[in-house]
Design a protein around this motif. Structure first.
Motif, mmCIF file in Angstrom:
data_model
loop_
_atom_site.group_PDB
_atom_site.id
_atom_site.type_symbol
_atom_site.label_atom_id
_atom_site.label_comp_id
_atom_site.label_asym_id
_atom_site.label_seq_id
_atom_site.Cartn_x
_atom_site.Cartn_y
_atom_site.Cartn_z
ATOM 1 N N ASP A 135 0.834 -1.211 0.000
ATOM 2 C CA ASP A 135 0.000 0.000 0.000
ATOM 3 C C ASP A 135 0.862 1.251 0.000
ATOM 4 O OD1 ASP A 135 -2.341 -1.284 -0.144
ATOM 5 O OD2 ASP A 135 -2.767 -1.232 2.023
ATOM 6 N N GLN A 194 3.853 1.553 -1.013
ATOM 7 C CA GLN A 194 4.589 1.704 -2.265
ATOM 8 C C GLN A 194 3.674 2.260 -3.347
ATOM 9 O OE1 GLN A 194 7.753 1.429 -2.276
ATOM 10 N NE2 GLN A 194 7.825 2.116 -4.407
ATOM 11 N N ARG A 195 2.405 1.801 -3.367
ATOM 12 C CA ARG A 195 1.477 2.305 -4.383
ATOM 13 C C ARG A 195 1.283 3.804 -4.226
ATOM 14 N NH1 ARG A 195 -1.728 -2.175 -3.023
ATOM 15 N NH2 ARG A 195 -1.153 -3.939 -4.339
ATOM 16 N N SER A 196 1.122 4.242 -2.968
ATOM 17 C CA SER A 196 0.929 5.689 -2.795
ATOM 18 C C SER A 196 2.220 6.433 -3.112
ATOM 19 C CB SER A 196 0.437 5.999 -1.382
ATOM 20 O OG SER A 196 1.316 5.467 -0.437
ATOM 21 N N ASP A 210 2.134 6.870 -6.733
ATOM 22 C CA ASP A 210 1.167 7.923 -7.045
ATOM 23 C C ASP A 210 1.770 9.300 -6.834
ATOM 24 O OD1 ASP A 210 -0.895 6.418 -7.935
ATOM 25 O OD2 ASP A 210 -1.875 6.216 -5.969
ATOM 26 N N LEU A 217 6.954 -3.006 -8.265
ATOM 27 C CA LEU A 217 6.270 -2.892 -6.984
ATOM 28 C C LEU A 217 7.024 -3.671 -5.910
ATOM 29 C CD1 LEU A 217 3.672 -1.856 -5.563
ATOM 30 C CD2 LEU A 217 2.702 -4.102 -5.989
#
Lengths: 299, 376
Positions: free
Chosen positions: A39, A41-43, A46, A58
């Protein structure tokens, strides 16, 4: 022939299974790190304006964050290497420095606690009224979380102008003293009635019985409880360092890491503390083995 | 009884000094305390003089025990009647006399040979009780009689702690509930998982050889260190405390249960085999019951570990309630009496928890040799 036996012994003995379990733990750890940090890493992607990413990116990202929720094993290992080997031991960033702070208080406290425990056990075994009056309290105190006293002892001693290593050592002593007393009383009582009767037929004095029968019989019990005691001293010192964190030590490292969200630093401190605990227990075990060999009770 | 009774002689000397000396320095203490001290002198002399006469010595010992209790009550009452921090050396001698008399009482009780049954149990209970009460008495009178106001902040007298305990019951209750949510949830999950894992790895000698040494090692490590991590993962509330308790209790329970499952004898196992019992039947009817003493041993060790884990975890962050939080904040504000009150709650809770486990163990393992021996 011998090679084959060695190989099959590897799997039927302890070493192979332990290694397999360790490998499994590390694998699980990596999987957990990817899962828990995804999570974040995704943000991070972004925020960096990166619209799409591959799974490989990722995964690589989750294992290389600066403040991950769960750092990967190699990150902890790197941090340990950096703070143990690459940093000068005199620096406050060096884990060797903090280990020194913690270990000195632990050892001082352990020596006092073990000495006090042995002395009290000797008194309890010889003074009947002490045994009946004090022993129930010592046993009852095993059931309460005495570590809750640690912050108070530190603050009170600080108020009395006792600072530095002594308050931490006092708590370490306090925690190691109970198991040593209980184990040592058991050990001094361990000679069976036949042996005690034999010494009585020799008309041995209480002191002679103590030196030639009770004390030697208690040594295995002593070492068993010293192992528990030394581990307890380390826990006591670390908890005391949470309150008295200005001097450094593993507890102070944990506290600072938790304030600033430096998870890698926390994990490195936990592992370093665990290594120290292993080393202390191993040292006691080694002493046990040497003494056992010289006294002839080694199996 | 050839040796002189030194404790009684010293008690007589100390109480004589107390009669002669000033109870209050630079002030007049109420005179009504003196007769109690005189009675203490008389019974100590009676006891010391009876060294060659067992009947007289026994009477003297009984008198000394009763009179020291009365004198102790009088000395405490003096503290309420104007004696505050200004006790004289007569008062110190009186405290020493009560202490010596209590010591004498404990050795007298320990040397008694009461008939088995309730008299023996009563004596067994009275000895540690006298010891504990004496400590409390010395603490109370020492702090209130001689301590400066600074001393009273650092080491509050038991009565001050009791007063604080009584006046902060709602706070202490809320702290207890908060901490015990984490302790109970973590304890049940950790111990349950430990027992289940032990049953699972029981069928695989490979896993046993791999996990047991690690479990033993981990049990000795300072696991409380992961407390800050758990607080980060599971938040400030009780869930993070439950998590640390799970980690702390899992391995001791695993190791103890595995040892317990291995403890059923070969004879009994062979018997089950001749009955053509399945693995599950053997487990349920033979091996788990045989493992119960070991399982309870693990549960008992874990009851203390669970409390330690939850309290230390609360040092790292918690909503503004909980025993660890209370200890940490009140220490910072120098409300040491509140810290002691919280510690009393922790001690009561810990020993109650342990006592319930011991009771459950007796019920569940009544057949075990350690209990059969005691009954016989």
């Amino acid at each position: 022939m011998s090679a084959r036996r060695g190989l099959s012994g590897f799997w039927t003995g302890h070493l192979g299974p332990i290694l397999a379990v360790c490998v499994a733990i590390v694998a699980l750890w990596y999987a957990g790190a990817v899962w828990m940090n995804a999570d974040l890493q995704r943000s991070a992607f972004d925020n960096a304006g990166q619209k799409s990413w591959t799974t490989g990116e990722l995964v690589a990202g989750t294992l290389a964050q600066e403040r991950p929720r769960l750092p990967a094993p190699h990150q902890v290992a790197q941090e340990l290497w950096k703070t143990v080997v690459d940093t000068a031991p005199s620096s406050k960033r060096s884990l060797v420095y903090h280990a020194g702070v913690t270990l000195s208080a632990t050892l001082l406290g352990f020596l006092f606690g073990a000495g006090l425990g042995v002395g009290l056990a000797v008194l309890i075994v010889h003074v009947r009224s002490l045994e009946r009056s004090l022993m129930p309290w010592i046993i009852a105190s095993q059931t309460i979380p005495i570590i809750a006293l640690a912050p108070m002892i530190v603050i009170i001693l600080n108020q009395l102008d006792v600072t530095g290593i002594v308050p931490k050592a006092a708590i370490a002593a306090y925690l190691s003293f109970f198991p040593v007393t209980v184990g040592m009383v058991k050990g001094l009582r361990s000679p069976d009635p036949l042996q005690l009767d034999l010494l009585r037929t020799y008309s041995a004095s209480q002191a002679q019985t103590f030196w030639s029968l009770r004390l030697p019989a208690s040594v295995p019990f002593l070492f068993a409880s010293l192992k528990v005691g030394v581990a307890a001293s380390l826990v006591g010192t670390v908890v005391a360092e949470l309150t008295q964190s200005a001097d450094g030590g593993f507890g102070a490292r944990l506290l600072a890491g938790s304030y600033y969200g430096q998870t890698i630093q926390i994990w490195a401190a936990i592992f370093a503390a665990a290594f120290c605990a292993c080393a202390l227990i191993a040292a006691v075990a080694l002493a046990d083995r040497v003494v056992a060999r010289r006294m002839g009770y080694a199996r | 009884m050839k040796r002189p009774d030194w404790l009684a002689i010293l008690a007589a000397a100390a109480s004589g000094l107390a009669l002669a000396g000033p109870l209050a320095a630079g002030g007049v203490a109420p005179g009504w305390a003196r007769p109690y001290l005189a009675a203490l002198v008389a019974s100590a002399v009676l006891c010391a003089g009876g060294a060659n006469n067992p009947a007289r010595w026994r009477l003297g010992s009984l008198m000394l025990a009763l009179m020291s209790a009365a004198a102790a009550v009088a000395l405490v009452a003096l503290l309420g009647a104007g004696l505050q921090s200004n006790a004289g050396w007569g008062y110190a001698a009186a405290l020493a006399a009560v202490w010596l008399a209590a010591w004498h009482t404990v050795s007298w009780l320990a040397a008694l040979r009461p008939p088995a049954g309730w008299p023996a149990r009563l004596v067994n209970l009275a000895i540690p009780l006298v010891f504990g009460l004496t400590l409390l008495f010395l603490w109370e009178c020492g702090v209130r009689g001689f301590g400066s106001s600074m001393m009273k902040v650092i080491l509050p007298a038991p009565s001050a702690i009791a007063a604080r305990f009584g006046s902060s019951l709602p706070t202490l209750g809320a702290d207890f509930v908060q901490t015990f949510k984490g302790v109970t949830a973590g304890y049940v999950m950790g111990c349950g998982a430990g027992i289940l894992a032990a049953i699972l790895i029981d069928r695989s000698p490979f896993l046993q050889r791999g996990l047991l040494p690690l479990g033993n090692l981990v049990s000795a490590l300072p696991i409380v260190g992961v407390a800050p991590i758990m607080v980060m993962w599971f938040g400030f509330d009780w869930q993070s405390k439950a998590a640390i308790v799970v980690i702390m209790t899992f391995f001791p329970q695993l190791v103890n249960t595995v040892a317990g499952l291995a403890s059923a004898g070969a004879m009994e196992r062979d018997l089950m085999k001749t009955y053509a019992a399945s693995y599950g039947q053997t487990l349920l009817n033979l091996r788990l019951p045989a493992a119960l003493p070991f399982i309870f041993n693990g549960l008992k060790i874990n009851s203390t570990l669970a409390l330690i884990g939850a309290i230390v975890a609360e040092f790292f962050g918690t909503p503004i309630v909980g025993m660890g939080f209370r200890i940490n904040t009140e220490v910072g504000r120098m409300n040491i009496d509140m810290v002691w009150a919280t510690i009393v709650v922790a001690a009561l809770a810990g020993s109650l928890f342990y006592g319930l486990l011991a009771l459950a163990e007796r019920r569940a393992t009544f057949w075990h040799a350690s209990y059969r021996q005691r009954a016989g």
